[in-house]
Design a protein around this motif. Sequence first.
Motif: not given
Length: 251
Positions: A238-251, A214-227
């Motif tokens: 970490l990948k699993m936790e992120i994808e559980e929030q509805g975000v698709k992880v691409l590598q 985490d950095a200094y300024v919080k400005f948006e929830a994780l759910k606001t991104i798609d990928f």
Amino acid sequence: MSFLERKKKILMILDEFDSLSVMEISEKLSISPATVRRDLQDLSEEGVLQRTHGGAMKLDNLPLVAFNKKQTANAGSKQEIGKVAAANVVDGDTIFMDCGSTVFAMCAHLKKLSRLKIITNSLPIVAELVDVPGISINLIGGELDKERRAVHGDMAVQHIDNFHAVKAFVGVDGVSVKNGLTAHSEKESQITKAFLRNAEQVYLLTDSSKIGKDAYVKFEALKTIDFLITDTQLEPTLKMEIEEQGVKVLQ
């Protein structure tokens, strides 16, 4: 008091007093010296303050890192991320691209497209793609940050709000399930928020070193991104936790 709250207060008092000892910070924030030392070490590693013998001091350019310095950090991962991100752009797209060095890494892979519209606040992106046939560029107007080689400010946000893009490609200084998207700079976070609200799909580009941090300024929830596009070093948990929030992880 959470780490983010302590971090914000430490940076605020350093901004006021320029330099303080561990004991002075401890007394002002009513937290233990051991906790202060740990927090100062973390903040020093983020590059937002300078550790001194027995304390810390404010940096003249506190939250921002010059573009050329950011470009050389984790260069290999950024190139791979840029390649994956560019593969999600097709002929005829209108896209937002922010001033991050990882987003800049997309440029080499966009040159093969025959028709593309880019809306950006990044001077390096303009310089890299201005002469490419088939690519048109809308340079966002506002105040120029010479160190970051980018345009920021209220006028820049208003400019972005006048446009719509199919996709936005943005970077952050930190991202976590708990605190979402975070940045070192309020002015950069405002630009990113404007991109997010004016795009149909949002692609977040970051190497794995910033995920779970985490950095200094919080400005948006994780759910606001798609990928989320990152490198192959991301921990599976970490990948699993992120994808559980509805975000698709691409590598």
